[in-house]
Design an enzyme around this catalytic site. Structure first.
Site, PDB file in Angstrom:
ATOM      1  N   LEU A  96      -6.562  -1.336  -3.475  1.00  0.00           N
ATOM      2  CA  LEU A  96      -5.807  -1.922  -4.584  1.00  0.00           C
ATOM      3  C   LEU A  96      -5.584  -3.417  -4.393  1.00  0.00           C
ATOM      4  O   LEU A  96      -5.543  -3.919  -3.271  1.00  0.00           O
ATOM      5  CB  LEU A  96      -4.482  -1.194  -4.783  1.00  0.00           C
ATOM      6  CG  LEU A  96      -3.521  -1.027  -3.616  1.00  0.00           C
ATOM      7  CD1 LEU A  96      -2.667  -2.261  -3.444  1.00  0.00           C
ATOM      8  CD2 LEU A  96      -2.657   0.190  -3.854  1.00  0.00           C
ATOM      9  N   CYS A 113      -4.618 -10.107   2.813  1.00  0.00           N
ATOM     10  CA  CYS A 113      -5.733  -9.206   3.151  1.00  0.00           C
ATOM     11  C   CYS A 113      -7.001  -9.933   3.562  1.00  0.00           C
ATOM     12  O   CYS A 113      -7.468  -9.764   4.694  1.00  0.00           O
ATOM     13  CB  CYS A 113      -6.026  -8.298   1.963  1.00  0.00           C
ATOM     14  SG  CYS A 113      -4.589  -7.358   1.464  1.00  0.00           S
ATOM     15  N   LYS A 158     -13.770  -0.305   4.287  1.00  0.00           N
ATOM     16  CA  LYS A 158     -12.677  -1.169   3.828  1.00  0.00           C
ATOM     17  C   LYS A 158     -12.920  -2.618   4.264  1.00  0.00           C
ATOM     18  O   LYS A 158     -12.819  -3.561   3.470  1.00  0.00           O
ATOM     19  CB  LYS A 158     -11.358  -0.635   4.391  1.00  0.00           C
ATOM     20  CG  LYS A 158     -10.178  -1.542   4.224  1.00  0.00           C
ATOM     21  CD  LYS A 158      -9.808  -1.704   2.755  1.00  0.00           C
ATOM     22  CE  LYS A 158      -8.894  -2.865   2.550  1.00  0.00           C
ATOM     23  NZ  LYS A 158      -7.716  -2.615   1.808  1.00  0.00           N
ATOM     24  N   VAL A 197       0.837  -1.196   0.000  1.00  0.00           N
ATOM     25  CA  VAL A 197       0.000   0.000   0.000  1.00  0.00           C
ATOM     26  C   VAL A 197       0.875   1.251   0.000  1.00  0.00           C
ATOM     27  O   VAL A 197       0.676   2.164  -0.808  1.00  0.00           O
ATOM     28  CB  VAL A 197      -0.951  -0.021   1.212  1.00  0.00           C
ATOM     29  CG1 VAL A 197      -1.685   1.295   1.351  1.00  0.00           C
ATOM     30  CG2 VAL A 197      -1.944  -1.160   1.086  1.00  0.00           C
ATOM     31  N   LYS A 201      -2.014 -15.844  -5.668  1.00  0.00           N
ATOM     32  CA  LYS A 201      -2.785 -15.639  -6.893  1.00  0.00           C
ATOM     33  C   LYS A 201      -1.777 -15.281  -7.977  1.00  0.00           C
ATOM     34  O   LYS A 201      -0.586 -15.130  -7.692  1.00  0.00           O
ATOM     35  CB  LYS A 201      -3.837 -14.553  -6.724  1.00  0.00           C
ATOM     36  CG  LYS A 201      -3.260 -13.175  -6.490  1.00  0.00           C
ATOM     37  CD  LYS A 201      -4.360 -12.129  -6.520  1.00  0.00           C
ATOM     38  CE  LYS A 201      -3.786 -10.738  -6.561  1.00  0.00           C
ATOM     39  NZ  LYS A 201      -4.798  -9.704  -6.628  1.00  0.00           N
ATOM     40  N   ASP A 251      10.624   4.116   6.080  1.00  0.00           N
ATOM     41  CA  ASP A 251      10.470   2.773   6.656  1.00  0.00           C
ATOM     42  C   ASP A 251      11.567   2.585   7.694  1.00  0.00           C
ATOM     43  O   ASP A 251      12.691   3.069   7.508  1.00  0.00           O
ATOM     44  CB  ASP A 251      10.582   1.712   5.555  1.00  0.00           C
ATOM     45  CG  ASP A 251       9.848   0.433   5.933  1.00  0.00           C
ATOM     46  OD1 ASP A 251       8.850   0.102   5.268  1.00  0.00           O
ATOM     47  OD2 ASP A 251      10.271  -0.234   6.907  1.00  0.00           O
ATOM     48  N   LYS A 294     -15.125 -16.876  -9.084  1.00  0.00           N
ATOM     49  CA  LYS A 294     -14.296 -17.993  -9.569  1.00  0.00           C
ATOM     50  C   LYS A 294     -14.115 -18.995  -8.437  1.00  0.00           C
ATOM     51  O   LYS A 294     -13.476 -18.688  -7.416  1.00  0.00           O
ATOM     52  CB  LYS A 294     -12.936 -17.490 -10.039  1.00  0.00           C
ATOM     53  CG  LYS A 294     -12.992 -16.746 -11.342  1.00  0.00           C
ATOM     54  CD  LYS A 294     -11.602 -16.712 -11.982  1.00  0.00           C
ATOM     55  CE  LYS A 294     -11.521 -15.589 -12.993  1.00  0.00           C
ATOM     56  NZ  LYS A 294     -10.967 -14.346 -12.432  1.00  0.00           N
ATOM     57  N   ALA A 295     -14.665 -20.186  -8.660  1.00  0.00           N
ATOM     58  CA  ALA A 295     -14.496 -21.239  -7.649  1.00  0.00           C
ATOM     59  C   ALA A 295     -13.068 -21.775  -7.726  1.00  0.00           C
ATOM     60  O   ALA A 295     -12.432 -21.710  -8.776  1.00  0.00           O
ATOM     61  CB  ALA A 295     -15.501 -22.354  -7.917  1.00  0.00           C
ATOM     62  N   GLY A 296     -12.577 -22.283  -6.631  1.00  0.00           N
ATOM     63  CA  GLY A 296     -11.214 -22.821  -6.649  1.00  0.00           C
ATOM     64  C   GLY A 296     -10.783 -23.299  -5.286  1.00  0.00           C
ATOM     65  O   GLY A 296     -11.517 -24.046  -4.628  1.00  0.00           O
TER      66      GLY A 296
HETATM   67  C1  UGA Z   1      -7.821  -7.681  -1.922  1.00  0.00           C
HETATM   68  C2  UGA Z   1      -8.948  -6.786  -2.477  1.00  0.00           C
HETATM   69  O1  UGA Z   1      -9.400  -7.301  -3.736  1.00  0.00           O
HETATM   70  C3  UGA Z   1      -8.469  -5.352  -2.658  1.00  0.00           C
HETATM   71  O2  UGA Z   1      -9.552  -4.522  -3.085  1.00  0.00           O
HETATM   72  C4  UGA Z   1      -7.928  -4.852  -1.311  1.00  0.00           C
HETATM   73  O3  UGA Z   1      -7.428  -3.528  -1.425  1.00  0.00           O
HETATM   74  C5  UGA Z   1      -6.812  -5.766  -0.846  1.00  0.00           C
HETATM   75  O4  UGA Z   1      -7.329  -7.100  -0.710  1.00  0.00           O
HETATM   76  C6  UGA Z   1      -6.323  -5.247   0.482  1.00  0.00           C
HETATM   77  O5  UGA Z   1      -7.094  -5.290   1.440  1.00  0.00           O
HETATM   78  O6  UGA Z   1      -5.241  -4.668   0.540  1.00  0.00           O
HETATM   79  P1  UGA Z   1      -5.704  -8.959  -2.989  1.00  0.00           P
HETATM   80  O7  UGA Z   1      -5.558  -9.609  -1.648  1.00  0.00           O
HETATM   81  O8  UGA Z   1      -4.513  -8.361  -3.646  1.00  0.00           O
HETATM   82  O9  UGA Z   1      -6.788  -7.743  -2.895  1.00  0.00           O
HETATM   83  O10 UGA Z   1      -6.256 -10.038  -3.986  1.00  0.00           O
HETATM   84  P2  UGA Z   1      -7.643 -10.429  -4.689  1.00  0.00           P
HETATM   85  O11 UGA Z   1      -7.512 -10.256  -6.137  1.00  0.00           O
HETATM   86  O12 UGA Z   1      -8.789  -9.791  -4.031  1.00  0.00           O
HETATM   87  O13 UGA Z   1      -7.671 -12.005  -4.399  1.00  0.00           O
HETATM   88  C7  UGA Z   1      -7.721 -12.507  -3.063  1.00  0.00           C
HETATM   89  C8  UGA Z   1      -7.815 -14.016  -3.064  1.00  0.00           C
HETATM   90  O14 UGA Z   1      -9.085 -14.451  -3.533  1.00  0.00           O
HETATM   91  C9  UGA Z   1      -6.788 -14.720  -3.948  1.00  0.00           C
HETATM   92  O15 UGA Z   1      -6.300 -15.850  -3.264  1.00  0.00           O
HETATM   93  C10 UGA Z   1      -7.576 -15.138  -5.167  1.00  0.00           C
HETATM   94  O16 UGA Z   1      -7.036 -16.275  -5.800  1.00  0.00           O
HETATM   95  C11 UGA Z   1      -8.933 -15.440  -4.539  1.00  0.00           C
HETATM   96  N1  UGA Z   1     -10.064 -15.306  -5.476  1.00  0.00           N
HETATM   97  C12 UGA Z   1     -10.367 -14.105  -6.045  1.00  0.00           C
HETATM   98  C13 UGA Z   1     -10.845 -16.429  -5.756  1.00  0.00           C
HETATM   99  O17 UGA Z   1     -10.590 -17.546  -5.232  1.00  0.00           O
HETATM  100  N2  UGA Z   1     -11.911 -16.299  -6.598  1.00  0.00           N
HETATM  101  C14 UGA Z   1     -12.241 -15.119  -7.175  1.00  0.00           C
HETATM  102  O18 UGA Z   1     -13.228 -15.086  -7.942  1.00  0.00           O
HETATM  103  C15 UGA Z   1     -11.447 -14.010  -6.903  1.00  0.00           C
END
Ligand code: UGA
Length: 436
Positions: A159, A266, A210, A11, A326, A30, A257-259
């Site tokens: 983000l 986060c 948030k 961030v 991811k 930092d 998206k299932a998985g």
């Molecule tokens: C998440 C939020 O999407 C951001 O908006 C937020 O700012 C951030 O946390 C934070 O709090 O700083 P992030 O952790 O980078 O972002 O990743 P995501 O893209 O949200 O994915 C999170 C997890 O969910 C991953 O493990 C991803 O593989 C999983 N996921 C995501 C699924 O299993 N299915 C989906 O359909 C989408």
């Protein structure tokens, strides 16, 4: 404007470089001196698409500096942004110690009026505690006159890792939690050049926004994973179901998206923190307990699927594609892939793993007996099954005949449904997705 950002994690660094790109003068602070030295030499501490290039550009323009000396840079600061980590404490609550340490050093060193902005994800009520700390430290050193001139605002960051710069410049919204119209106008101006609507609200609402956003997205993921589990038991296909419900505008197509469930630094932390916060306020947030349980069970389900198909994991040679939590990141924090690799290894499987970006980080946490290789095909050579644990698009570009020739048994367990549309059965593979 002159900005100081405390904390150079995702961030802090992304916001710092983003604000520098908008034309502000940014000092990133930092306490980790080796990190600051590396940043000073143009080396980002983590992989993020476009970050390295932006860092070099901003260093060349002189818009950004890196330092461990907070007192020095606070001298010119108009806006001080707190972007330190808030890791989970023992009971799932957010650990705010870094935040309060930073607040104290602001209180000790600030000599003029300024706006302190909290970007770290924090429980409702934390911003007020931060400003109280700053003001009481100021009073202790005899600056009662100054303490009312320091104001607080909550500007949470939304983000995503892997598209963080893009998200910073094109957010769905900019949330500005503050008590004062003038502070709102200044922070609105700070974001000039960034698209997206600005929302002014109370500090508490901004803090809660948030958590609510992350908890809702995590709920969507757990929901679709539960549907996947029902689909497996009824002969349905979760991909078709997700597409169908996603076209309903009230539901929307994203995060369906299932998985293997959600991971990362986060969602797991924030869902637990929100549940914990609710509990402290005397409210049992049962829905979130179910979301967490479903998420944990999803990894377990996948493990059992592999184990029951292969019967005995001991001595079985397994290829693993993907270690990051991811795609598009080298981050392995709370990665389902790392968790599964550890469990499979503990059961005696022989594992050969590949990830395009996360191998250096994974080596630090995985046992020595796990083999790391340089390509997806190298991982698959001699394997009795292939496990896809991270949704890297590049895995879709592998030559299927070469993969088939490389493997001893042509079994694919795709924890991300990454290859579900490719009809791999026609190449001779036994394909197992999630919920299909
Ligand atoms: C998440 C939020 O999407 C951001 O908006 C937020 O700012 C951030 O946390 C934070 O709090 O700083 P992030 O952790 O980078 O972002 O990743 P995501 O893209 O949200 O994915 C999170 C997890 O969910 C991953 O493990 C991803 O593989 C999983 N996921 C995501 C699924 O299993 N299915 C989906 O359909 C989408």
């Amino acid at each position: 404007m002159n900005i100081v950002i405390i904390g150079t994690g995702y961030v802090g660094l992304v916001s710092g470089l983003g604000l520098a790109k908008l034309g502000h003068r940014v000092a990133c602070v930092d306490t980790d001196e080796s990190k600051i030295q590396r940043l000073d030499m143009g080396e980002p501490p983590f992989f993020e698409p476009g970050l390295s290039e932006l860092l070099h550009d901003m260093q060349n323009t002189g818009h950004v500096v890196f330092t461990s000396n907070i007192a020095e840079v606070l001298a010119d600061a108009e806006i001080i942004i707190l972007a330190v980590g808030t890791p989970p404490g023992r009971n799932g609550e957010a650990d705010l110690s870094y935040l309060f340490t930073a607040a104290e050093s602001i209180g000790q060193n600030l000599e003029h009026e300024a706006i302190v902005v909290v970007k770290s994800t924090v429980p409702v009520g934390t911003n007020r505690q931060v400003i109280d700390r700053i003001r009481s430290v100021m009073k202790e050193r005899g600056r009662d006159d100054l303490s009312p001139l320091v104001q607080i605002a909550s500007v949470p960051e939304f983000l995503r890792e892997g598209s963080a710069l893009q998200d910073f410049m094109n957010p769905d919204r900019v949330v500005i939690g503050c008590d004062d119209e003038i502070i709102f106008m200044i922070l609105d101006r700070l974001h000039d050049g960034i698209n997206g609507p600005r929302l002014m609200m109370s500090v508490e609402s901004a803090e809660l926004s948030k958590y609510a956003a992350n908890a809702f997205l995590a709920t969507k993921i757990s929901f679709i994973n539960e549907i996947a589990n029902i689909a497996e038991r009824t002969g349905g296909n979760v991909l078709d179901v997700a597409k169908s419900i996603g076209l309903d505008k009230r539901i929307g197509p994203h995060f369906l998206k299932a998985g293997l469930g959600y991971g990362g630094s986060c969602f797991p932390k924030d869902v637990s923190a929100l549940r914990q916060l609710a509990g402290v306020k005397g409210y049992d947030f049962k829905l979130l307990s179910a979301v967490i349980e479903a998420n944990n069970r999803q990894r377990e389900n996948f493990f059992k699927k592999v184990e029951s198909n292969l019967v005995n994991l001991k001595g079985r040679k397994l290829a693993v594609w993907g270690l990051a939590f991811k795609n598009n990141t080298d981050d392995i924090r709370d990665s389902a892939a790392i968790d599964l690799v550890q469990r499979l290894y503990a059961r005696g499987a022989e594992l050969v793993v590949y990830d395009p970006e996360a191998m250096a980080n994974a080596r630090r946490v995985l046992p020595d007996g796990i083999e790391f290789v340089a390509t997806p095909i190298d991982a698959a050579r001699g394997a009795e099954a292939l496990l896809i644990l991270t949704e890297w698009p590049e895995f879709r570009g592998v030559s299927w005949p070469t993969l088939l020739d490389s493997m001893v048994e042509p079994k694919i367990f795709d924890g991300r449904n990454l290859l579900a549309d490719l009809d791999l059965a026609k190449w001779g593979f036994e394909y197992h997705g999630v919920g299909i």
